[in-house]
Design an enzyme around this catalytic site. Structure first.
Site, PDB file in Angstrom:
ATOM      1  N   LYS A  17       0.824  -1.118  -3.540  1.00  0.00           N
ATOM      2  CA  LYS A  17       0.955  -1.099  -2.074  1.00  0.00           C
ATOM      3  C   LYS A  17      -0.191  -0.295  -1.470  1.00  0.00           C
ATOM      4  CE  LYS A  17       2.501   3.413  -1.660  1.00  0.00           C
ATOM      5  NZ  LYS A  17       1.683   4.507  -1.147  1.00  0.00           N
ATOM      6  N   ASP A 170       9.377   5.662  -2.628  1.00  0.00           N
ATOM      7  CA  ASP A 170       8.667   4.389  -2.426  1.00  0.00           C
ATOM      8  C   ASP A 170       9.300   3.219  -3.177  1.00  0.00           C
ATOM      9  OD1 ASP A 170       6.788   5.626  -0.883  1.00  0.00           O
ATOM     10  OD2 ASP A 170       5.239   5.708  -2.443  1.00  0.00           O
TER      11      ASP A 170
END
Ligand code: C5P
Length: 319
Positions: A17, A170
């Site tokens: 990401k 996350d």
């Protein structure tokens, strides 16, 4: 995240990401920080091969596929770690393996469901470590989703999200395979958002990493973002991300630069190589540029590779 069967095993490809926007709103009583961030998943993948283990243990074998970072060099080649054995697996298992979120995810699933089945995870590691690219979190999410299939646990998406939040801030983002999401709370509350066009990035990971906990400790309340979260999601949806300057923001960039001079050097080099927008991702140390086209990304990636400032990737976000 992409999952496919390979005989009795499962193969999971799970992405990295980037944070296009990250604002730290303040410290919380539980020691975490309240965040507003926009994360996008990009085409740089770790691959996990999950195979049932008859001995009912959870084992991890890591195969490094990129070797030009100091962190990875310190864990040379292939290692095996065995959970539940007295010697902890192969001699000299690195911190990476000792604290690996893959084994923690597998153990958490067994603990929560009473399942006693075992697994061997072969991890083909391409996403750099301590890099702000979410590699460890992505691997943990892939383990939760993959083992839910392999062990036929029947857990719902809500169950998996609850476990993901216990593993790290996350991990939830990667569970749903969202292309882009606003993440709030300590990062674990996910609200998918629209991406209006394909995005091209150059990502450069310096040879020195950063610890997320240390970067957050270094953070001090400051001036904050000039753009709001709503500005960023509007530009992302409009498909003009590459042409609107000043829209990126990362409140952790200053503390990361104080801890690691490679961050500032990498950002400066990206701008000198022709990037109009360059920013650090997450808690660093990776930096990225948003490029106008695939050709623009290839040109900048070529220049950055030549400078040998770290691992360089040209990646896309497929809208
Ligand atoms: O959640 P995760 O385990 O990835 O976080 C690693 C560390 O980063 C935490 O222990 C905490 O020190 C810091 N952190 C934080 N605020 C967040 C996320 C992480 O302070 N929102």
């Amino acid at each position: 995240m992409r999952i496919c069967r390979q005989g009795p095993s499962l193969v999971v490809h799970t992405p990295a990401k980037l944070n296009l926007f990250l604002e730290v709103l303040g410290r919380r009583p539980d020691g975490y920080h309240e965040l507003e961030t926009v994360m996008v998943s990009v085409g740089l993948y770790d691959t996990l091969l999950l195979s049932e283990d008859e001995s009912q243990q959870t084992r991890l074998r890591c195969h490094w596929t990129a070797r030009n970072s100091q962190l990875q060099r310190s864990s040379q080649g292939e290692h095996q770690l065995l959970h539940g054995s007295a010697d902890g697996g192969a001699g000299g298992a690195s911190d990476f393996e000792q604290n690996n979120l893959i084994l923690r995810a597998a153990d958490l699933l067994r603990e929560q469901t009473g399942c006693r089945r075992g697994v061997t995870v072969n991890l083909y590691k391409r996403i750099p470590l301590q890099a702000g690219l979410g590699g460890g979190s992505s691997d943990a999410a892939a383990t939760l989703v993959g083992l839910n299939h392999l062990w036929q646990l029947g857990l719902t998406a809500a169950d998996l999200h609850r476990l993901a939040a216990q593993l790290g801030s996350d991990v939830n983002f990667f569970l749903d395979s969202s292309l882009a999401a606003v993440c709030t709370g300590r990062g674990e509350q996910i609200h998918p958002v629209v991406v209006g066009s394909r995005l091209h990035f150059v990502v450069v990971t310096p040879p020195t990493g950063l610890s997320t906990a240390e970067v957050f400790r270094q953070w001090q309340p400051g001036a904050g973002a000039t753009r709001s979260l709503a500005d960023v999601t509007a530009v992302l949806a409009s498909g003009r991300m590459a042409s609107v300057p000043g829209v990126l923001h990362n409140g952790l960039e200053s503390p990361a630069q104080e801890l690691n001079p490679d961050v500032a050097a990498t950002l400066e080099a990206l701008r000198a190589a022709g990037a109009t927008t360059a920013m650090m991702s997450g808690s660093g140390s990776s930096c990225f540029a948003i490029c106008r086209s695939a050709a623009h990304a290839r040109r900048i990636a070529g220049r950055m590779t030549h400078l040998e400032l770290g691992q360089t990737f040209a990646v896309t976000l497929q809208a």
